[in-house]
Scaffold this motif. Structure first.
Motif: not given
Length: 170
Positions: A29-35, A61-71
């Motif tokens: 939820q955190d990474v989706a909200l940040k995206a 962004a870099t693919p290693e970022t936890p947000m990649w999928d959400s972005l």
């Protein structure tokens, strides 16, 4: 008495799975909200006119970022009439990025991605960065700080609506 130990062990194991699944859900939820925040930052930012001539609105962004999928789930959404396109920061051409998302220590080298790029720190960057917006986890909420000087250096301005929502503006 001996049969209580396996039962207690099973209950403890079940509780640990429950706690870990709740923590994982909270992180997702955190990474989706940040995206979502980053997408909205794009909507409330004004770029120089030369930026509007590009076909895509490239977010790097870099693919290693936890947000990649959400972005990546935002691909195709419109920003200034152009489709949001997530691009690997390492593969981005000079000046291609409209937004650069920094995550962790390894991202600091990518801050020179373009003069008119909005640089956003996802809150995990250690030390100083060139980010105009920094996401902050505060009391189980996501907040953000805005550095208008860094934004103006890139030729960017923010809506007063966005600035009113910021935790700190400098």
């Amino acid at each position: 008495m001996l049969q209580r130990k396996p039962l207690c062990a099973a209950i403890a194991l079940g509780c640990s799975f429950l706690v870990s699944s709740v923590l994982c859900f909270a992180q997702v939820q955190d990474v989706a909200l940040k995206a979502a925040y980053i997408y909205n930052f794009a909507l409330f930012t004004t770029w120089p006119e030369d930026v509007a001539s590009t076909a895509h609105f490239d977010v790097c962004a870099t693919p290693e970022t936890p947000m990649w999928d959400s972005l990546e789930k935002l691909n195709g959404k419109k920003v200034e009439g152009r489709p949001w396109t997530l691009v690997d920061l390492a593969a981005a051409g000079p000046g291609q990025c409209r937004i650069v998302v920094l995550s962790g220590e390894g991202s600091l080298a990518g801050t020179e991605a373009g003069v008119s790029a909005l640089v956003i720190d996802d809150g995990s960057v250690q030390g100083p960065s060139s980010a105009a917006i920094k996401l902050v986890n505060e009391q189980e909420h996501i907040r953000f700080d805005v550095d208008t000087r860094k934004a103006s250096f890139s030729g960017l301005t923010f809506s007063s609506k966005l600035l009113r929502l910021a935790r700190n503006v400098s």
